[in-house]
Design a protein around this motif. Structure first.
Motif, PDB file in Angstrom:
ATOM      1  N   VAL A  10       0.861  -1.181   0.000  1.00 58.90           N
ATOM      2  CA  VAL A  10       0.000   0.000   0.000  1.00 58.90           C
ATOM      3  C   VAL A  10       0.897   1.231   0.000  1.00 58.90           C
ATOM      4  O   VAL A  10       1.918   1.269   0.688  1.00 58.90           O
ATOM      5  N   ASN A  11       0.519   2.222  -0.803  1.00 60.76           N
ATOM      6  CA  ASN A  11       1.304   3.452  -0.912  1.00 60.76           C
ATOM      7  C   ASN A  11       0.338   4.590  -1.219  1.00 60.76           C
ATOM      8  O   ASN A  11       0.201   5.026  -2.352  1.00 60.76           O
ATOM      9  N   THR A  12      -0.379   5.018  -0.187  1.00 61.14           N
ATOM     10  CA  THR A  12      -1.406   6.043  -0.348  1.00 61.14           C
ATOM     11  C   THR A  12      -1.120   7.214   0.586  1.00 61.14           C
ATOM     12  O   THR A  12      -0.174   7.191   1.371  1.00 61.14           O
ATOM     13  N   GLU A  13      -1.964   8.208   0.507  1.00 59.86           N
ATOM     14  CA  GLU A  13      -1.816   9.373   1.378  1.00 59.86           C
ATOM     15  C   GLU A  13      -2.013   9.010   2.845  1.00 59.86           C
ATOM     16  O   GLU A  13      -1.536   9.705   3.738  1.00 59.86           O
ATOM     17  N   ASN A  14      -2.697   7.893   3.090  1.00 60.44           N
ATOM     18  CA  ASN A  14      -2.975   7.482   4.467  1.00 60.44           C
ATOM     19  C   ASN A  14      -1.993   6.452   5.007  1.00 60.44           C
ATOM     20  O   ASN A  14      -1.616   6.500   6.179  1.00 60.44           O
ATOM     21  N   TYR A  15      -1.585   5.507   4.133  1.00 55.74           N
ATOM     22  CA  TYR A  15      -0.793   4.379   4.612  1.00 55.74           C
ATOM     23  C   TYR A  15       0.338   4.023   3.649  1.00 55.74           C
ATOM     24  O   TYR A  15       0.219   4.184   2.433  1.00 55.74           O
ATOM     25  N   PHE A  16       1.414   3.505   4.243  1.00 56.03           N
ATOM     26  CA  PHE A  16       2.500   2.894   3.478  1.00 56.03           C
ATOM     27  C   PHE A  16       2.808   1.570   4.159  1.00 56.03           C
ATOM     28  O   PHE A  16       2.961   1.512   5.387  1.00 56.03           O
ATOM     29  N   GLY A  17       2.855   0.502   3.378  1.00 54.22           N
ATOM     30  CA  GLY A  17       3.073  -0.796   3.999  1.00 54.22           C
ATOM     31  C   GLY A  17       3.824  -1.755   3.105  1.00 54.22           C
ATOM     32  O   GLY A  17       3.855  -1.611   1.880  1.00 54.22           O
ATOM     33  N   THR A  18       4.442  -2.746   3.735  1.00 58.47           N
ATOM     34  CA  THR A  18       5.214  -3.746   2.998  1.00 58.47           C
ATOM     35  C   THR A  18       4.921  -5.144   3.526  1.00 58.47           C
ATOM     36  O   THR A  18       4.485  -5.326   4.662  1.00 58.47           O
ATOM     37  N   LEU A  19       5.187  -6.108   2.668  1.00 59.59           N
ATOM     38  CA  LEU A  19       5.168  -7.520   3.047  1.00 59.59           C
ATOM     39  C   LEU A  19       6.504  -8.093   2.610  1.00 59.59           C
ATOM     40  O   LEU A  19       6.854  -8.035   1.435  1.00 59.59           O
ATOM     41  N   MET A  20       7.260  -8.607   3.565  1.00 61.57           N
ATOM     42  CA  MET A  20       8.586  -9.138   3.264  1.00 61.57           C
ATOM     43  C   MET A  20       8.531 -10.659   3.169  1.00 61.57           C
ATOM     44  O   MET A  20       8.091 -11.337   4.090  1.00 61.57           O
ATOM     45  N   TYR A  21       8.957 -11.164   2.005  1.00 59.78           N
ATOM     46  CA  TYR A  21       9.037 -12.606   1.773  1.00 59.78           C
ATOM     47  C   TYR A  21      10.464 -13.059   2.066  1.00 59.78           C
ATOM     48  O   TYR A  21      11.414 -12.530   1.492  1.00 59.78           O
ATOM     49  N   GLN A  22      10.605 -14.018   2.941  1.00 56.95           N
ATOM     50  CA  GLN A  22      11.933 -14.551   3.247  1.00 56.95           C
ATOM     51  C   GLN A  22      11.996 -16.034   2.911  1.00 56.95           C
ATOM     52  O   GLN A  22      11.118 -16.805   3.289  1.00 56.95           O
TER      53      GLN A  22
END
Length: 241
Positions: A105-117
């Motif tokens: 997610v990369n919006t004005e409200n939220y930024f988020g990541t999911l890391m695959y290991q």
């Protein structure tokens, strides 16, 4: 000082610039770190990590960039040498750990990541997931958010929401298990689900700003046909009623 020099000389490190991502609230690019420990000729461990770097020059962007820098450098400088010098984890060469951060997610409200290991240690392969959700703007801008915070602070607490999600997903999984007659889950219960699924930690946010809960691939739950569950804030508000 001598220990520091010795450690740095043992780390064969490459930083490779990667492609840019121009859509979304924050402009960003990805960088890749490649580490060969103790050397690139016969490494005991190879560590490859691709992570996002936000290009915007602001305090908020710097806070989030620092989060990823710290996570990557700690794994590189502390975890990898610790594994390599362990009698069991470092007993043979050719071990490899790869991490890839995906911006969800990369919006004005939220930024988020999911890391695959993915890791292969002593010939044994394992996969895992780690997620983060940050506030892009507002009073918590640049900070990681709790489950309740990611949902706009509805309900009384993250624990309250997690309990409702746990029960709701239990019924969904139970229904699927009955329909698919999945072997190995005959004793599946709310209690057994709670042993391997922690909603307060196992969630990320998608581009629609819905919360997505997930099962970890290294647990028995990761073998099920459905391992991700999307909930809008409206749906969770209904569960709270």
């Amino acid at each position: 000082m001598k220990k520091t020099i010795a450690l740095l000389s043992a780390l064969i490190l490459f930083i490779v610039p990667c492609f840019a991502q121009t859509d979304g609230y924050f402009l960003l690019h990805y960088e890749t770190i490649e580490l060969y420990y103790p050397n690139n000729e016969n490494p005991t461990y190879t560590f490859i990590c691709q992570y996002p770097v936000i290009d915007k020059n602001s305090l908020v962007a710097e806070q989030m960039n620092e989060f990823f820098r710290l996570a990557v450098t700690e794994f590189r400088d502390v975890t990898i040498p610790m594994y390599a010098n362990d009698k069991i984890l470092g007993k043979q060469s050719g071990n490899i750990i790869t991490q890839k951060y995906e911006v969800t997610v990369n919006t004005e409200n939220y930024f988020g990541t999911l890391m695959y290991q993915e890791q292969t240690i002593n010939g044994e392969k394992k996969e895992s997931l780690i997620s983060q959700v940050f506030a892009s703007t507002g009073p918590y801008a640049g900070e990681t958010l709790t489950l309740r915070g990611a949902l706009g602070e509805i309900g009384e607490s993250s624990e309250q929401i997690a309990e409702l999600i746990l029960e709701d997903i239990f019924h969904r999984v139970k229904s699927n298990l009955s329909a698919e007659k999945t072997k190995g889950f005959e004793q599946f219960s709310l209690e057994t689900l709670s042993l391997d699924f922690f909603p307060e930690a196992q969630f990320f946010m998608n581009s629609d700003e819905d919360v997505v809960f997930y099962f970890l691939p290294e647990t028995p739950l990761g073998s099920l046909s459905e391992t991700m569950f999307v909930y809008s804030s409206e749906k969770i508000s209904e569960l709270l009623q």
